[in-house]
Every structure is written in structure tokens, then in C-alpha cells.
Design a protein around this motif. Structure first.
Motif, PDB file in Angstrom:
ATOM      1  N   ALA A 112     -63.309 -33.805 -39.636  1.00 32.74           N
ATOM      2  CA  ALA A 112     -63.748 -34.225 -38.201  1.00 32.74           C
ATOM      3  C   ALA A 112     -62.525 -33.854 -37.294  1.00 32.74           C
ATOM      4  O   ALA A 112     -62.352 -33.442 -36.202  1.00 32.74           O
ATOM      5  CB  ALA A 112     -64.174 -35.346 -37.978  1.00 32.74           C
ATOM      6  N   LEU A 113     -61.323 -34.328 -37.864  1.00 39.40           N
ATOM      7  CA  LEU A 113     -59.943 -34.125 -37.366  1.00 39.40           C
ATOM      8  C   LEU A 113     -59.659 -32.779 -37.049  1.00 39.40           C
ATOM      9  O   LEU A 113     -59.095 -32.264 -35.981  1.00 39.40           O
ATOM     10  CB  LEU A 113     -58.743 -34.694 -38.212  1.00 39.40           C
ATOM     11  N   PHE A 114     -59.657 -32.050 -38.072  1.00 34.06           N
ATOM     12  CA  PHE A 114     -59.325 -30.775 -37.980  1.00 34.06           C
ATOM     13  C   PHE A 114     -60.303 -29.804 -37.132  1.00 34.06           C
ATOM     14  O   PHE A 114     -59.940 -28.869 -36.281  1.00 34.06           O
ATOM     15  CB  PHE A 114     -59.403 -29.860 -39.342  1.00 34.06           C
ATOM     16  N   GLU A 115     -61.664 -29.989 -36.915  1.00 37.21           N
ATOM     17  CA  GLU A 115     -62.301 -29.387 -35.857  1.00 37.21           C
ATOM     18  C   GLU A 115     -62.076 -29.994 -34.511  1.00 37.21           C
ATOM     19  O   GLU A 115     -62.269 -29.179 -33.630  1.00 37.21           O
ATOM     20  CB  GLU A 115     -63.857 -29.850 -36.252  1.00 37.21           C
ATOM     21  N   ARG A 116     -61.650 -31.098 -34.461  1.00 37.20           N
ATOM     22  CA  ARG A 116     -61.135 -31.404 -32.982  1.00 37.20           C
ATOM     23  C   ARG A 116     -60.058 -31.001 -32.726  1.00 37.20           C
ATOM     24  O   ARG A 116     -59.821 -30.309 -31.548  1.00 37.20           O
ATOM     25  CB  ARG A 116     -61.089 -33.154 -33.150  1.00 37.20           C
ATOM     26  N   LEU A 117     -58.990 -30.633 -33.610  1.00 40.72           N
ATOM     27  CA  LEU A 117     -57.773 -30.144 -33.218  1.00 40.72           C
ATOM     28  C   LEU A 117     -58.079 -28.655 -32.975  1.00 40.72           C
ATOM     29  O   LEU A 117     -57.291 -28.181 -32.016  1.00 40.72           O
ATOM     30  CB  LEU A 117     -56.963 -30.312 -34.552  1.00 40.72           C
ATOM     31  N   ALA A 118     -58.841 -28.116 -33.614  1.00 36.47           N
ATOM     32  CA  ALA A 118     -59.139 -26.528 -33.218  1.00 36.47           C
ATOM     33  C   ALA A 118     -59.532 -26.486 -31.910  1.00 36.47           C
ATOM     34  O   ALA A 118     -59.109 -25.584 -31.103  1.00 36.47           O
ATOM     35  CB  ALA A 118     -60.154 -26.239 -34.349  1.00 36.47           C
ATOM     36  N   ALA A 119     -60.858 -27.348 -31.400  1.00 35.76           N
ATOM     37  CA  ALA A 119     -61.332 -27.271 -30.411  1.00 35.76           C
ATOM     38  C   ALA A 119     -60.175 -27.569 -29.301  1.00 35.76           C
ATOM     39  O   ALA A 119     -60.224 -26.818 -28.079  1.00 35.76           O
ATOM     40  CB  ALA A 119     -62.455 -28.187 -30.184  1.00 35.76           C
ATOM     41  N   GLU A 120     -59.442 -28.632 -29.359  1.00 27.69           N
ATOM     42  CA  GLU A 120     -58.458 -29.022 -28.256  1.00 27.69           C
ATOM     43  C   GLU A 120     -57.504 -27.753 -28.312  1.00 27.69           C
ATOM     44  O   GLU A 120     -56.905 -27.734 -27.104  1.00 27.69           O
ATOM     45  CB  GLU A 120     -57.864 -30.396 -28.719  1.00 27.69           C
ATOM     46  N   SER A 121     -56.924 -27.342 -29.436  1.00 31.99           N
ATOM     47  CA  SER A 121     -56.148 -26.348 -29.112  1.00 31.99           C
ATOM     48  C   SER A 121     -56.472 -25.075 -28.362  1.00 31.99           C
ATOM     49  O   SER A 121     -55.812 -24.382 -27.490  1.00 31.99           O
ATOM     50  CB  SER A 121     -55.578 -25.826 -30.655  1.00 31.99           C
ATOM     51  N   ILE A 122     -57.829 -24.555 -28.396  1.00 25.11           N
ATOM     52  CA  ILE A 122     -58.073 -23.631 -27.709  1.00 25.11           C
ATOM     53  C   ILE A 122     -58.346 -23.857 -26.124  1.00 25.11           C
ATOM     54  O   ILE A 122     -57.988 -23.073 -25.324  1.00 25.11           O
ATOM     55  CB  ILE A 122     -59.815 -23.357 -28.176  1.00 25.11           C
ATOM     56  N   ALA A 123     -58.903 -25.444 -25.783  1.00 20.45           N
ATOM     57  CA  ALA A 123     -58.938 -25.646 -24.637  1.00 20.45           C
ATOM     58  C   ALA A 123     -57.307 -25.652 -24.045  1.00 20.45           C
ATOM     59  O   ALA A 123     -57.350 -25.330 -22.993  1.00 20.45           O
ATOM     60  CB  ALA A 123     -59.378 -26.862 -24.423  1.00 20.45           C
ATOM     61  N   ARG A 124     -56.442 -26.106 -24.813  1.00 24.90           N
ATOM     62  CA  ARG A 124     -54.984 -26.100 -24.512  1.00 24.90           C
ATOM     63  C   ARG A 124     -54.470 -24.637 -23.973  1.00 24.90           C
ATOM     64  O   ARG A 124     -53.981 -24.297 -23.019  1.00 24.90           O
ATOM     65  CB  ARG A 124     -54.182 -26.747 -25.509  1.00 24.90           C
ATOM     66  N   GLN A 125     -54.815 -23.719 -25.001  1.00 20.22           N
ATOM     67  CA  GLN A 125     -54.464 -22.382 -24.666  1.00 20.22           C
ATOM     68  C   GLN A 125     -55.214 -21.929 -23.242  1.00 20.22           C
ATOM     69  O   GLN A 125     -54.472 -21.036 -22.546  1.00 20.22           O
ATOM     70  CB  GLN A 125     -54.911 -21.348 -25.926  1.00 20.22           C
ATOM     71  N   GLN A 126     -56.417 -22.139 -23.082  1.00 23.25           N
ATOM     72  CA  GLN A 126     -57.097 -21.883 -21.984  1.00 23.25           C
ATOM     73  C   GLN A 126     -56.345 -22.356 -20.726  1.00 23.25           C
ATOM     74  O   GLN A 126     -56.170 -21.626 -19.537  1.00 23.25           O
ATOM     75  CB  GLN A 126     -58.620 -22.229 -22.018  1.00 23.25           C
ATOM     76  N   ALA A 127     -56.081 -23.746 -20.713  1.00 23.30           N
ATOM     77  CA  ALA A 127     -55.422 -24.160 -19.726  1.00 23.30           C
ATOM     78  C   ALA A 127     -53.914 -23.758 -19.161  1.00 23.30           C
ATOM     79  O   ALA A 127     -53.650 -23.603 -18.120  1.00 23.30           O
ATOM     80  CB  ALA A 127     -55.283 -25.619 -20.058  1.00 23.30           C
ATOM     81  N   ILE A 128     -53.262 -23.167 -20.251  1.00 25.44           N
ATOM     82  CA  ILE A 128     -52.048 -22.457 -20.241  1.00 25.44           C
ATOM     83  C   ILE A 128     -52.271 -21.246 -19.671  1.00 25.44           C
ATOM     84  O   ILE A 128     -51.409 -20.737 -18.527  1.00 25.44           O
ATOM     85  CB  ILE A 128     -51.315 -22.500 -21.572  1.00 25.44           C
ATOM     86  N   GLU A 129     -53.035 -20.493 -19.879  1.00 28.70           N
ATOM     87  CA  GLU A 129     -53.595 -19.307 -19.324  1.00 28.70           C
ATOM     88  C   GLU A 129     -53.798 -19.351 -17.860  1.00 28.70           C
ATOM     89  O   GLU A 129     -53.262 -18.450 -17.049  1.00 28.70           O
ATOM     90  CB  GLU A 129     -54.525 -18.461 -20.209  1.00 28.70           C
ATOM     91  N   ALA A 130     -54.644 -20.212 -17.363  1.00 33.53           N
ATOM     92  CA  ALA A 130     -55.078 -20.535 -16.307  1.00 33.53           C
ATOM     93  C   ALA A 130     -54.096 -21.001 -15.125  1.00 33.53           C
ATOM     94  O   ALA A 130     -54.061 -20.671 -14.019  1.00 33.53           O
ATOM     95  CB  ALA A 130     -56.362 -21.611 -16.183  1.00 33.53           C
ATOM     96  N   ALA A 131     -53.182 -21.886 -15.787  1.00 25.39           N
ATOM     97  CA  ALA A 131     -51.868 -22.459 -15.132  1.00 25.39           C
ATOM     98  C   ALA A 131     -50.921 -21.241 -14.706  1.00 25.39           C
ATOM     99  O   ALA A 131     -49.903 -21.336 -13.649  1.00 25.39           O
ATOM    100  CB  ALA A 131     -51.315 -23.352 -15.807  1.00 25.39           C
ATOM    101  N   ASP A 132     -50.827 -20.095 -15.287  1.00 23.75           N
ATOM    102  CA  ASP A 132     -49.797 -18.951 -14.999  1.00 23.75           C
ATOM    103  C   ASP A 132     -49.961 -18.620 -13.521  1.00 23.75           C
ATOM    104  O   ASP A 132     -50.910 -18.328 -13.238  1.00 23.75           O
ATOM    105  CB  ASP A 132     -50.141 -17.643 -15.788  1.00 23.75           C
ATOM    106  N   GLN A 133     -48.557 -18.613 -13.013  1.00 23.63           N
ATOM    107  CA  GLN A 133     -48.837 -18.129 -11.315  1.00 23.63           C
ATOM    108  C   GLN A 133     -47.673 -16.935 -11.022  1.00 23.63           C
ATOM    109  O   GLN A 133     -47.566 -16.659 -10.025  1.00 23.63           O
ATOM    110  CB  GLN A 133     -48.359 -19.559 -10.574  1.00 23.63           C
ATOM    111  N   VAL A 134     -46.874 -16.516 -11.981  1.00 22.00           N
ATOM    112  CA  VAL A 134     -46.007 -15.476 -11.814  1.00 22.00           C
ATOM    113  C   VAL A 134     -46.324 -14.690 -13.052  1.00 22.00           C
ATOM    114  O   VAL A 134     -46.843 -14.638 -13.987  1.00 22.00           O
ATOM    115  CB  VAL A 134     -44.480 -16.141 -11.801  1.00 22.00           C
ATOM    116  N   ASP A 135     -45.604 -13.204 -12.582  1.00 18.66           N
ATOM    117  CA  ASP A 135     -45.780 -12.163 -13.729  1.00 18.66           C
ATOM    118  C   ASP A 135     -44.735 -12.376 -14.881  1.00 18.66           C
ATOM    119  O   ASP A 135     -43.888 -13.355 -14.751  1.00 18.66           O
ATOM    120  CB  ASP A 135     -45.730 -10.649 -13.023  1.00 18.66           C
ATOM    121  N   PHE A 136     -45.006 -11.740 -15.772  1.00 21.90           N
ATOM    122  CA  PHE A 136     -44.133 -11.612 -16.960  1.00 21.90           C
ATOM    123  C   PHE A 136     -42.765 -11.548 -16.736  1.00 21.90           C
ATOM    124  O   PHE A 136     -41.910 -12.348 -17.270  1.00 21.90           O
ATOM    125  CB  PHE A 136     -44.530 -10.844 -18.301  1.00 21.90           C
ATOM    126  N   ASP A 137     -42.175 -10.666 -16.015  1.00 19.90           N
ATOM    127  CA  ASP A 137     -40.901 -10.570 -15.557  1.00 19.90           C
ATOM    128  C   ASP A 137     -40.510 -11.893 -15.004  1.00 19.90           C
ATOM    129  O   ASP A 137     -39.198 -12.205 -15.513  1.00 19.90           O
ATOM    130  CB  ASP A 137     -40.955  -9.157 -14.638  1.00 19.90           C
TER     131      ASP A 137
END
Length: 529
Positions: A486-511
Motif C-alpha cells: 500500500a505504501l508503494f502504491e501511494r508513493l507512485a500515485a503521489e509522485s505522478i500527481a507531484r509531476q503534474q503539479a510541477i508541469e502545471a506550475a511552469d510559467q517561463v520558457d526553458f531558456d
């Protein structure tokens, strides 16, 4: 240095009890290998979560080079138990792939067949992939898929208090700890050759690894190259190193934490003409993060590093400067194919003893001649460590490896007894078993590998494949406790949500993001929802 009076004072001050709270963590790399024996071309298994944000399951250079990370725990058995649980989880989601059981890679069909690790669409993810593209352009991708085990170690806070009092040092405690650990690192470098001798497990390589390059490796069979007395080709000069010999590398200074940070900062900020020819942004694609001697701190190859836990997008040098040395990362451990986890309890107990030994010994600064001796000894032991009568360079003279090793292990007896709180405990027992390897080189993992290859008529690939399959079957047959699953299933789901939050928060281009990173203008970490 006579450690007996120091050990006696520490013992009377209660150091044995304090040392029980030392912390150990492990990072273990493994290649994912397809059923045909080649490097897996599949993505990092989605069921394992996001490699960008998962705390325990990520990737290193390649999408196929998985990295398993334990928390730092006070009980080495608990560390190995956690690492075992990660292996069980990973093997559930590999399909017909295997985790390769050795450091040196499987069949490699050229660097272009090695996929770079991918972490999503965010700027932080793009930076990680560009950094890896830069490594491939600078050193070749094949060198980057050599796997290893990193041993992360920190002394207990209570021990540091006792030790500073024993030294009668009135410095600010954080400064004292950092400088003491820099001295410890210098000693780990001085006798670092002992680690590949005792635990090296890469005496041979698949012929595809060298890909037609000229080497003096001998032919074991039509598909295997080796040195007869090698311990760790991974740690030799066919493995990944910064290219000092080509004038593009650098040597960090370990005289103090400040000197170390300054030397790395210089390398990160100083252009390198050879890397400038690669280009940085070529067309629309970044080929490297910059054209400097080092792209970032992690590019610097070293057997041992001072480390501090970094905050979101914090540069490692800034973390060290702000908060000092938190722990030591020993990076010279091969993946031992005889151990299902690539590393075992006896090894962890010995390394803890080695850490305390290197802390308590005097540690003068390393001058140019000694630095050269350290590098030469490492390569000598990696290539010829089990050779009868092999001599290493020490204090302007040649000393037989066997003699020097016994001197070191003799000096570690009192250390092991302090850690055990007596003369009959696991650290003392581990030390005794390492002594046997000094007198009987055939007991080392490297010698056992070559002996098994000869006895069974196997080359390197067949040996590694057989053990990879043995470990795979054992992990697949292991049931995970429901709470761990259950711990690893939760960590996997949380990590995906975390990645999505990071992607949504980007406000500048890569340069802009990259310029801000190197200028230490770090964006706020996105909140979890």
C-alpha cells in the motif's frame, strides 16, 4: 596515529551507545534488460510512478538505468529490508525484463541505442534530460550506463557532541562537523583502493562495451574481455571519469569545505574550449546545459563526496555552503551479483567501521604527489588488485598491498569493538572476514566471478544473465507485506500527481528557466493538491 587513547576516552564517554544512531542509506542502480539480453528500450514502468518525483524509485542516465533509493536508517538490516521491498515492487512491473545483476552493462548496440532518461514536460524535467545529453556528448553514452551502489553515511548527533568534546574543539558545531568530515574524505581517498579490492565485482566485461576501441584487455572467450587479476574495471580507467588527461577535467580541492565548494564553483562557471565545439543550443535542441568544465556539480566524478540534502532546485554547492556537510556518499561500490540486492549486511558493517576509522585518523591536506599516488593506486587495484606481490605508492615508497591492507585492518579492530560495544559483535566479525580476503584473494567477489566463469565454461554475459534470472525469480516469489504494498502504491500515485503539479506550475520558457537556475533565482516549489 595511535588511536587507543582516543578510543578509550570515547568509550568512557558513552560513544558506543551514541554510535548506534548512525544512519546509513543506499542508492542502487540497475539496468533493465530485455529478454534478448540487450538494453531495454521501453519507458520507465508507469506503475512505478514518476521518476522525477518518486522518493525511492527513479532513473539515472538512461531511461533503462533504474535507481533504487532507501531512506537513511539507523539499522543496516532495516536498510536492506527496505531495498529488498523496492526490488520486489519493481520486479512486479518489469514484465519479461530483468534487472541486470552486475555493474558492467549487458549487450550494448552502440551509444545511439541507449535512451536518455525522460522525466516529463516540465522545465525541471527538461533540465535533467539535457544534462544527460551533455554527459553523452562529452564522455559517450556507453560509459554512463555502468551501474553502482552508493553508500550514504552520517554519524549520530550525539556522537558528534562527544567527539567534539573529546577533541576539545571550541568551533561552532556545524563548522566542526563539516571540517571533520572533509578530513574523513581525504582519508577515504588515501585508502580508497581497499574498497574495490574487498568488494570489487567487475573483473570482466562484455566485448560490446569497448566497441572496437583499442585496449590491453585480455580475451577470456570470444565475447568477454578481462584482466586476470582485476577487481573492478568499473573503477579503472575504462570506466567513467572526468577527462583530466585531455585537459577538460578538474580536480576538486578537499583541503576544507570552502575550498571544495570554490573548486566546484570554478568548474561550473569556467568555459571549456573542447565542450564549446559541441555547442549548447543547436537549432531548437539543447546539447548540454552549458559549455563549461562541468555542467553542474553532479558531473564531477569522485569516489566519495560531501553531501547536503538540497531543497527544490537548490544547487548542491549552495546547500553545502549554507548548511554544511550532512552526510558522506561513498560511490566506489560495484553491484555484487552474488548478493540479490547487489550489496550485503557484512559489507555495510565493514564500511561503517571504515568511516569511523577515517574520521579518527589524522588527515593532513593532500599535496600534488599524494593526489597522483591516490589516482594511480585506484587504477592499479582496479586492474591488478589480486596480483601476487602487487605494490602501491605510499609516502614516497612502494609498499605491498597485502602489508598495507593488514596495517589498516589491524588499526580498525578497536574501532569495530567501539561500534559493537565489545569484542564479539557484527563489526568485529565483518572485519575478520575481510582479513581473510587479504590473505586469500580467491575469496573476493571478483575472483569468485572469474572462477565460476571458468568452472561453468561461461562468458561474462552468461554469468550475469544466469544470476540476473536467479534474483528475478526470487523477488517474484517474494510476497510483500500489505502495508508495504500500500505504501508503494501511494508513493507512485503521489509522485505522478507531484509531476503534474510541477508541469502545471511552469510559467517561463526553458531558456529563461535555465538562466534563472544558474543565477540561483529558483521558482517556488508547486504545492501538492
Amino acid at each position: 596515529m595511535d588511536l587507543e587513547p582516543v578510543l578509550d576516552r570515547l568509550h568512557r564517554a558513552g560513544a558506543s551507545a551514541a554510535l548506534r544512531d548512525n544512519r546509513i542509506g543506499l542508492e542502487k542502480e540497475s539496468l533493465r534488460v530485455a529478454p534478448d539480453g540487450c538494453l531495454a528500450q521501453t519507458p520507465h514502468p508507469p506503475a512505478l510512478g514518476s521518476a522525477l518525483t518518486h522518493p525511492h524509485i527513479t532513473t539515472d542516465f538512461s531511461e533503462a538505468l533504474i535507481e533504487l533509493v532507501t531512506p537513511a536508517l539507523t539499522d543496516p538490516r532495516a536498510v536492506l529490508d527496505f531495498l529488498s521491498d523496492i526490488h520486489v515492487v519493481v520486479n512486479r512491473h518489469l514484465g519479461d525484463e530483468r534487472l541486470w545483476a552486475t555493474s558492467m552493462p549487458c549487450v550494448i548496440e552502440g551509444g545511439s541505442a541507449i535512451p536518455l532518461a525522460r522525466y516529463g514536460t516540465s522545465n525541471a524535467a527538461t533540465m535533467k534530460t539535457v544534462y544527460r545529453r551533455g554527459l553523452g556528448n562529452r564522455y559517450g553514452r556507453v560509459m554512463q550506463v555502468i551501474a553502482g551502489v552508493h553508500f550514504n553515511f552520517s554519524f549520530a548527533d550525539a556522537f558528534w557532541t562527544l567527539y567534539q568534546a573529546e577533541r576539545d574543539d571550541r568551533a561552532e558545531p556545524g563548522f566542526f562537523r563539516s571540517e571533520a568530515q572533509m578530513g574523513m574524505i581525504r582519508n577515504l581517498q588515501r585508502i580508497g583502493w581497499l574498497v574495490p579490492y574487498l568488494f570489487g565485482a567487475s573483473p570482466a566485461v562484455c566485448g560490446s562495451f569497448v566497441q572496437g576501441q583499442e585496449t590491453d584487455l585480455e580475451r577470456f572467450d570470444p565475447h568477454t574481455l578481462y584482466y586476470p587479476y582485476a577487481t573492478s574495471l568499473r573503477m579503472g580507467d575504462i570506466g567513467y571519469q572526468n577527462k583530466q588527461e585531455e585537459g577538460t577535467g578538474m580536480k576538486a580541492c578537499y583541503d576544507s569545505l570552502d575550498a571544495y565548494v570554490r573548486s566546484l564553483t570554478w568548474a561550473i562557471e569556467t568555459p571549456c574550449p573542447q565542450y564549446e565545439t559541441i555547442g549548447v543550443k543547436v537549432g531548437d535542441r539543447y546539447e548540454q546545459l552549458n559549455a563549461n568544465v562541468l555542467q553542474i556539480e553532479n558531473e564531477y566524478y569522485s569516489t566519495v563526496r560531501p553531501k547536503q540534502i538540497t531543497e527544490w532546485l537548490e544547487k548542491p554547492t549552495h546547500a553545502l555552503r549554507r548548511r554544511g556537510v550532512r552526510y558522506i556518499e561513498l560511490r566506489s561500490l560495484d553491484v555484487n551479483l552474488f548478493e540479490p540486492l547487489g550489496v550485503g549486511l557484512e559489507q555495510l558493517e565493514f564500511l561503517e567501521t571504515l568511516m569511523l576509522y577515517c574520521l579518527l585518523q589524522d588527515s593532513p591536506r593532500i599535496a600534488t604527489r599524494e593526489r597522483r599516488n591516490i589516482d594511480e593506486n585506484q587504477v592499479l587495484v582496479a586492474h591488478r588488485g589480486r596480483e601476487p606481490g602487487l605494490r602501491l605508492a605510499r609516502d614516497r615508497e612502494a609498499v605491498e598491498l597485502r602489508v598495507w591492507a593488514h596495517e589498516i585492518l589491524d588499526g580498525m579492530i578497536g574501532i569495530a569493538e567501539l561500534l559493537d560495544g565489545g569484542s564479539d559483535g557484527p563489526h568485529v566479525a565483518s572485519l575478520r572476514r575481510q582479513r581473510e580476503k587479504i590473505d586469500h584473494p580467491d575469496l573476493t567477489p571478483s575472483a569468485r566471478m572469474l572462477a565460476e566463469m571458468r568452472d561453468r565454461g561461461e562468458g561474462f554475459f552468461a554469468l550475469a544473465w544466469r544470476w540476473s534470472e536467479t534474483h528475478r525469480q526470487a523477488f517474484q516469489a517474494t510476497e510483500l507485506a500489505p502495508e508495504q504494498l500500500a505504501l508503494f502504491e501511494r508513493l507512485a500515485a503521489e509522485s505522478i500527481a507531484r509531476q503534474q503539479a510541477i508541469e502545471a506550475a511552469d510559467q517561463v520558457d526553458f531558456d529563461t528557466f535555465l538562466n534563472d537556475y544558474f543565477a540561483a533565482r529558483v521558482p517556488a516549489q508547486p504545492p501538492m493538491h
